[in-house]
Design an enzyme around this catalytic site. Structure first.
Site: not given
Ligand code: FEO
Length: 392
Positions: A25, A79, A81, A83, A145, A164, A192, A223
């Protein structure tokens, strides 16, 4: 082939090394990415997060290095998302009895993604989940986020699975903060933060305060490297970053068609230098917007320039402005500039977009028709020296 790595007795890293991924993104990852997942071997085998769908084979391979995936009873989804949740379907196919533990917001998101079948267990701050010798606890961290974000804590291990927060996009064979170069580690964490976390600095500051209440041996993000030797340092650094206090510095980013707006960028850059303000300049045709944003995080002044093209900005300036508007760094001053032949629509658009992003604009846009002579550049430089560093 894929091996798991024990990071604490009974807790295994089973993530995916995405050595050759370069973009997510709008964020450029020159050193790839690591999507971390963790397997807790307790009476009820528990997986914390998964990884992107594309790298599912690594996740399954590393889990299988420790245990038959069919034995997984809980999957914690901190989370939704992709990933982190992108391999949930594959893991659930191997462990169909597994229950997915997630925040109440996560429940709504995952239900649309996973359909009716899997059992979802919504949890909120303070809830506990006994998995045997361990009771995991959860803290909602909304908008760090996404609205669904939460973190998971294992008091028995003093391990925080922070998702994250505290992450870095970096593919490494090493797993811990003290196994890599410290400067490179914090640079990756800063990029990041600037590109993922910055719009939610207020919420993140609250999350950091909550984390400080915990006894911690490890912060295991979703991550990059796991924090074990530099926990105090990353917490202090996050607190500082969350304040979004700019330095006395400037970023000048521009797109140019025939070089006129470049000369304006030079004049503005020189004006900042003459005022004793540290400045960085970027041609948006060659610089990466996520690298620029890391500098914007520190900058008090951000100048964006473009000539008009089809009554709007040049495409590379448009991409940067879109990115800037989304990340909306607070407390910065903005400058719009650009040369033009017959319309100053681009400079007005830059000013409007920067205002929408929350910038306090330094007067009207700087515009120069053509800017083709050395006298033009000198005149602009003098104007900038007078007007730009209204610096306080
Ligand atoms: Fe790493 Fe918001 O996903």
């Amino acid at each position: 082939m894929f091996k798991a790595h024990e990071i604490k007795p009974g807790i295994w890293w089973v993530g995916a090394l995405e050595w050759n991924e370069r973009r997510i993104h709008g964020f450029t990852m020159p050193n790839g990415s690591t999507n971390n997942a963790y397997l807790i071997m307790d009476e009820h085998v528990t997986l914390v997060d998964t990884c992107s769908h594309e790298h599912c084979a690594q996740l399954i391979g590393r889990i299988s290095d420790v245990v038959d995936p069919a034995r997984i009873e809980y999957i914690i989804s901190n989370h939704s998302e992709k990933d982190h949740a992108g391999s949930l379907r594959e893991v659930l196919a191997l462990a169909p009895q597994a229950k997915v533990v997630t925040s109440t917001k996560g429940e709504a998101i995952l239900r649309t993604y996973l359909g009716k079948e899997p059992e979802l267990i919504p949890v909120k701050t303070g809830d506990g989940l006994s998995i045997g010798a361990r009771t995991l606890t959860f803290v909602a961290t909304p908008m760090v986020h996404w609205p669904d974000n939460m973190v998971t804590y294992s008091p028995a291990d003093k391990v925080l699975f922070s998702n994250d927060a505290f992450g870095q996009f970096w593919a490494t064979s090493e797993r811990f903060d003290d196994e890599v170069d410290e400067g490179a580690l914090f640079a990756a964490a800063k990029k990041y933060f600037a590109n993922i976390v910055m719009p939610f600095a207020k919420q993140t500051a609250k999350a950091v305060a909550a984390v400080r209440e915990l006894e911690l041996d490890l912060i295991a993000p979703s991550h990059g490297l796991i924090w074990r030797s530099k926990i105090a340092q990353i917490l202090d650094t996050y607190e500082q970053w969350c304040r979004l206090e700019p330095a006395n510095s400037a970023v000048v980013a521009f797109a140019t068609m025939y070089g006129s707006t470049r000369r304006m960028a030079d004049a503005i850059t020189e004006a900042f230098m003459a005022a004793g303000i540290s400045v960085r300049q970027h041609d948006l045709a060659v610089s990466d917007i996520s690298d620029i944003m890391t500098e914007v995080m520190d900058a008090k002044y951000v100048a964006v320039g473009s000539p008009a093209h089809n009554m709007t900005v040049l495409p590379e300036a448009g991409a940067f402005l879109t990115y800037l508007k989304g990340l909306a760094p607070k407390g910065r001053r903005g400058i719009a500039f650009g040369s033009f032949g017959w319309s100053d629509a681009a400079q007005k658009e830059i000013a409007n977009t920067m205002e929408q992003a929350g910038f306090q604009m330094e007067g009207e846009p700087f515009t120069v028709a053509w800017n083709d002579s050395p006298e033009d550049a000198q005149r602009l430089f003098e104007m900038c020296k007078r007007d730009v560093p209204n610096c306080t």
